[in-house]
Motif scaffolding. Structure first.
Motif, PDB file in Angstrom:
ATOM      1  N   ARG A 131       0.840  -1.191   0.000  1.00 17.64           N
ATOM      2  CA  ARG A 131       0.000   0.000   0.000  1.00 17.64           C
ATOM      3  C   ARG A 131       0.880   1.247   0.000  1.00 17.64           C
ATOM      4  O   ARG A 131       1.866   1.326   0.747  1.00 17.64           O
ATOM      5  CB  ARG A 131      -0.908   0.012   1.228  1.00 17.64           C
ATOM      6  CG  ARG A 131      -1.971   1.126   1.216  1.00 17.64           C
ATOM      7  CD  ARG A 131      -2.720   1.158   2.546  1.00 17.64           C
ATOM      8  NE  ARG A 131      -3.305  -0.125   2.869  1.00 17.64           N
ATOM      9  CZ  ARG A 131      -4.499  -0.535   2.442  1.00 17.64           C
ATOM     10  NH1 ARG A 131      -5.236   0.267   1.675  1.00 17.64           N
ATOM     11  NH2 ARG A 131      -4.968  -1.707   2.798  1.00 17.64           N
ATOM     12  N   SER A 132       0.515   2.235  -0.827  1.00 17.54           N
ATOM     13  CA  SER A 132       1.250   3.499  -0.870  1.00 17.54           C
ATOM     14  C   SER A 132       0.722   4.437   0.208  1.00 17.54           C
ATOM     15  O   SER A 132      -0.320   4.189   0.823  1.00 17.54           O
ATOM     16  CB  SER A 132       1.101   4.160  -2.242  1.00 17.54           C
ATOM     17  OG  SER A 132      -0.200   4.702  -2.401  1.00 17.54           O
ATOM     18  N   ALA A 133       1.435   5.546   0.409  1.00 16.78           N
ATOM     19  CA  ALA A 133       1.001   6.530   1.394  1.00 16.78           C
ATOM     20  C   ALA A 133      -0.361   7.101   1.045  1.00 16.78           C
ATOM     21  O   ALA A 133      -1.115   7.549   1.915  1.00 16.78           O
ATOM     22  CB  ALA A 133       2.043   7.648   1.496  1.00 16.78           C
ATOM     23  N   GLU A 134      -0.702   7.107  -0.255  1.00 10.50           N
ATOM     24  CA  GLU A 134      -1.997   7.629  -0.707  1.00 10.50           C
ATOM     25  C   GLU A 134      -3.083   6.558  -0.688  1.00 10.50           C
ATOM     26  O   GLU A 134      -4.234   6.829  -1.053  1.00 10.50           O
ATOM     27  CB  GLU A 134      -1.864   8.194  -2.126  1.00 10.50           C
ATOM     28  CG  GLU A 134      -0.981   9.432  -2.236  1.00 10.50           C
ATOM     29  CD  GLU A 134       0.500   9.100  -2.124  1.00 10.50           C
ATOM     30  OE1 GLU A 134       0.894   7.967  -2.508  1.00 10.50           O
ATOM     31  OE2 GLU A 134       1.263   9.958  -1.641  1.00 10.50           O
ATOM     32  N   GLY A 135      -2.723   5.336  -0.289  1.00 13.29           N
ATOM     33  CA  GLY A 135      -3.718   4.274  -0.201  1.00 13.29           C
ATOM     34  C   GLY A 135      -3.869   3.424  -1.437  1.00 13.29           C
ATOM     35  O   GLY A 135      -4.740   2.546  -1.491  1.00 13.29           O
ATOM     36  N   LYS A 136      -3.017   3.641  -2.462  1.00 14.75           N
ATOM     37  CA  LYS A 136      -3.085   2.800  -3.657  1.00 14.75           C
ATOM     38  C   LYS A 136      -2.500   1.422  -3.365  1.00 14.75           C
ATOM     39  O   LYS A 136      -1.551   1.297  -2.581  1.00 14.75           O
ATOM     40  CB  LYS A 136      -2.345   3.449  -4.820  1.00 14.75           C
ATOM     41  CG  LYS A 136      -3.011   4.683  -5.398  1.00 14.75           C
ATOM     42  CD  LYS A 136      -2.403   5.049  -6.735  1.00 14.75           C
ATOM     43  CE  LYS A 136      -2.640   3.967  -7.766  1.00 14.75           C
ATOM     44  NZ  LYS A 136      -2.137   4.322  -9.122  1.00 14.75           N
ATOM     45  N   LEU A 137      -3.041   0.411  -4.024  1.00 17.83           N
ATOM     46  CA  LEU A 137      -2.610  -0.960  -3.780  1.00 17.83           C
ATOM     47  C   LEU A 137      -1.785  -1.505  -4.934  1.00 17.83           C
ATOM     48  O   LEU A 137      -2.062  -1.245  -6.104  1.00 17.83           O
ATOM     49  CB  LEU A 137      -3.817  -1.866  -3.559  1.00 17.83           C
ATOM     50  CG  LEU A 137      -4.650  -1.606  -2.307  1.00 17.83           C
ATOM     51  CD1 LEU A 137      -5.841  -2.529  -2.274  1.00 17.83           C
ATOM     52  CD2 LEU A 137      -3.807  -1.772  -1.046  1.00 17.83           C
ATOM     53  N   LEU A 138      -0.762  -2.280  -4.582  1.00 25.85           N
ATOM     54  CA  LEU A 138       0.068  -3.019  -5.536  1.00 25.85           C
ATOM     55  C   LEU A 138       0.227  -4.419  -4.979  1.00 25.85           C
ATOM     56  O   LEU A 138       0.601  -4.593  -3.812  1.00 25.85           O
ATOM     57  CB  LEU A 138       1.421  -2.340  -5.710  1.00 25.85           C
ATOM     58  CG  LEU A 138       2.414  -2.962  -6.698  1.00 25.85           C
ATOM     59  CD1 LEU A 138       3.356  -1.879  -7.247  1.00 25.85           C
ATOM     60  CD2 LEU A 138       3.233  -4.084  -6.082  1.00 25.85           C
ATOM     61  N   VAL A 139      -0.069  -5.421  -5.802  1.00 26.29           N
ATOM     62  CA  VAL A 139       0.016  -6.814  -5.354  1.00 26.29           C
ATOM     63  C   VAL A 139       0.987  -7.574  -6.245  1.00 26.29           C
ATOM     64  O   VAL A 139       0.903  -7.499  -7.475  1.00 26.29           O
ATOM     65  CB  VAL A 139      -1.364  -7.491  -5.389  1.00 26.29           C
ATOM     66  CG1 VAL A 139      -1.251  -8.932  -4.866  1.00 26.29           C
ATOM     67  CG2 VAL A 139      -2.378  -6.709  -4.570  1.00 26.29           C
ATOM     68  N   VAL A 140       1.895  -8.293  -5.617  1.00 19.82           N
ATOM     69  CA  VAL A 140       2.803  -9.190  -6.328  1.00 19.82           C
ATOM     70  C   VAL A 140       2.244 -10.606  -6.192  1.00 19.82           C
ATOM     71  O   VAL A 140       2.112 -11.123  -5.078  1.00 19.82           O
ATOM     72  CB  VAL A 140       4.232  -9.118  -5.768  1.00 19.82           C
ATOM     73  CG1 VAL A 140       5.138 -10.128  -6.485  1.00 19.82           C
ATOM     74  CG2 VAL A 140       4.792  -7.705  -5.902  1.00 19.82           C
ATOM     75  N   GLY A 141       1.870 -11.203  -7.321  1.00 20.32           N
ATOM     76  CA  GLY A 141       1.323 -12.551  -7.317  1.00 20.32           C
ATOM     77  C   GLY A 141       2.398 -13.566  -7.660  1.00 20.32           C
ATOM     78  O   GLY A 141       3.086 -13.431  -8.669  1.00 20.32           O
ATOM     79  N   VAL A 142       2.546 -14.584  -6.808  1.00 18.38           N
ATOM     80  CA  VAL A 142       3.583 -15.602  -6.982  1.00 18.38           C
ATOM     81  C   VAL A 142       2.923 -16.976  -7.104  1.00 18.38           C
ATOM     82  O   VAL A 142       2.361 -17.490  -6.130  1.00 18.38           O
ATOM     83  CB  VAL A 142       4.570 -15.609  -5.796  1.00 18.38           C
ATOM     84  CG1 VAL A 142       5.688 -16.624  -6.036  1.00 18.38           C
ATOM     85  CG2 VAL A 142       5.134 -14.217  -5.545  1.00 18.38           C
ATOM     86  N   LEU A 191      -9.026  -6.014  -6.743  1.00 21.35           N
ATOM     87  CA  LEU A 191      -9.007  -7.002  -5.671  1.00 21.35           C
ATOM     88  C   LEU A 191      -9.767  -8.240  -6.152  1.00 21.35           C
ATOM     89  O   LEU A 191     -10.680  -8.134  -6.980  1.00 21.35           O
ATOM     90  CB  LEU A 191      -9.688  -6.443  -4.424  1.00 21.35           C
ATOM     91  CG  LEU A 191      -9.056  -5.221  -3.760  1.00 21.35           C
ATOM     92  CD1 LEU A 191      -9.911  -4.761  -2.573  1.00 21.35           C
ATOM     93  CD2 LEU A 191      -7.633  -5.522  -3.297  1.00 21.35           C
ATOM     94  N   THR A 192      -9.402  -9.401  -5.625  1.00 19.67           N
ATOM     95  CA  THR A 192     -10.085 -10.630  -6.037  1.00 19.67           C
ATOM     96  C   THR A 192     -11.125 -11.077  -5.022  1.00 19.67           C
ATOM     97  O   THR A 192     -11.712 -12.145  -5.166  1.00 19.67           O
ATOM     98  CB  THR A 192      -9.070 -11.768  -6.275  1.00 19.67           C
ATOM     99  OG1 THR A 192      -8.402 -12.073  -5.048  1.00 19.67           O
ATOM    100  CG2 THR A 192      -8.055 -11.375  -7.343  1.00 19.67           C
ATOM    101  N   THR A 193     -11.337 -10.268  -3.991  1.00 22.65           N
ATOM    102  CA  THR A 193     -12.405 -10.510  -3.031  1.00 22.65           C
ATOM    103  C   THR A 193     -13.237  -9.236  -2.907  1.00 22.65           C
ATOM    104  O   THR A 193     -12.799  -8.153  -3.306  1.00 22.65           O
ATOM    105  CB  THR A 193     -11.846 -10.894  -1.644  1.00 22.65           C
ATOM    106  OG1 THR A 193     -10.970  -9.857  -1.176  1.00 22.65           O
ATOM    107  CG2 THR A 193     -11.081 -12.208  -1.707  1.00 22.65           C
ATOM    108  N   ALA A 194     -14.436  -9.364  -2.354  1.00 22.40           N
ATOM    109  CA  ALA A 194     -15.317  -8.201  -2.210  1.00 22.40           C
ATOM    110  C   ALA A 194     -14.604  -7.097  -1.424  1.00 22.40           C
ATOM    111  O   ALA A 194     -13.894  -7.396  -0.463  1.00 22.40           O
ATOM    112  CB  ALA A 194     -16.593  -8.624  -1.487  1.00 22.40           C
ATOM    113  N   PRO A 195     -14.715  -5.848  -1.880  1.00 20.59           N
ATOM    114  CA  PRO A 195     -15.649  -5.298  -2.874  1.00 20.59           C
ATOM    115  C   PRO A 195     -15.081  -5.260  -4.297  1.00 20.59           C
ATOM    116  O   PRO A 195     -15.578  -4.497  -5.124  1.00 20.59           O
ATOM    117  CB  PRO A 195     -15.887  -3.882  -2.355  1.00 20.59           C
ATOM    118  CG  PRO A 195     -14.578  -3.495  -1.743  1.00 20.59           C
ATOM    119  CD  PRO A 195     -14.032  -4.760  -1.125  1.00 20.59           C
TER     120      PRO A 195
END
Length: 244
Positions: A131-142, A191-195
């Motif tokens: 998560r960035s300071a601004e709340g943006k999400l980055l996900v590394v999928g392995v 995201l892969t879960t709700a919401p």
């Protein structure tokens, strides 16, 4: 499909198909995750920013993530969005993309893999959520496949119960969660879960190994699986970028 072997093999196909910077224009249709990675969806962009990974050591708290706490049978029934999640100590790891820092918050697991490669799943997939300071999400999928022992086996050696105490794990080298091969594919999804919030930056790596015992242990808890089905690309492409 073995991404470690297949990704380099896909590159000549991508070049011959002329999937360079620009690629297919993205439409205003939903941009959801996960997706099926195919050769004709990959492109090159020499100006794409690299994924700069800065991981250190961290103790972990492995806990069961519940989605059915309000149900009377919640402790015995597995909701399809439940998982095992490892929280990391603040400041122990981050990634940087185009000057923006995303701090590692937690990582969790799905069975089978949520992303597909050439229409095939791997037994497990690990998602490292930043998560960035601004709340943006980055996900590394392995994607995780059967092989030699890795630090992932240490993380999943004892699973947290759904209605019980979390499991404390001694400090691990977070770098060892990632495969040695530094090929990654980037796309923007959700995201892969709700919401199912969109605008998540996804980076898919090559395969990491775990033992058959670890896979069986996780599948034994989530017998019906806990993965979302793949979603349409809707004009999106995946950009091959290096991890540094």
């Amino acid at each position: 499909m073995n991404l470690k072997r297949s990704l380099p093999a896909l590159l000549p196909l991508v070049l011959s198909a002329s999937f360079f910077a620009g690629g297919t224009a993205e439409s205003g249709t939903p941009k959801r995750s996960p997706v099926n990675v195919t050769a004709n969806a990959i492109r090159f962009d020499p100006h794409a920013p690299k994924l700069d990974v800065t991981y250190g050591y961290s103790a972990l708290e492995l806990k069961y993530i519940r989605k059915d706490a309000a149900k009377t049978d919640g402790c015995t029934v597995r909701d399809h969005e439940e998982t095992e999640e490892a929280e990391v100590r603040p400041g122990s790891g981050h990634v940087t993309v185009a000057g923006t820092r995303y701090d590692l918050v937690q990582f969790h697991f799905h069975t089978p893999s949520e992303h597909q490669f050439g229409g095939r799943n791997t037994p497990l997939e690990m998602h490292l959520v930043h998560r960035s300071a601004e709340g943006k999400l980055l996900v590394v999928g392995v994607p995780l496949v059967v092989g030699s022992h890795s630090v992932v086996d240490d993380v999943l050696a004892k699973l947290a119960p759904e209605c019980g105490d979390p499991v404390d794990i001694e400090p691990i080298n977070l770098n060892r969660l990632l495969p040695l091969n530094h090929h990654t594919l980037h796309y923007t999804g959700s995201l892969t879960t709700a919401p199912f919030t969109e605008g998540v930056e996804w980076y898919l790596t090559t395969e990491q190994h775990v033992t058959a015992e670890t896979i069986a242990r996780f599948k034994g808890l989530f017998t019906a699986g806990n993965a979302r089905a793949t979603q349409p690309l809707n004009g999106r492409t995946l950009v091959e970028v290096p991890r540094i």
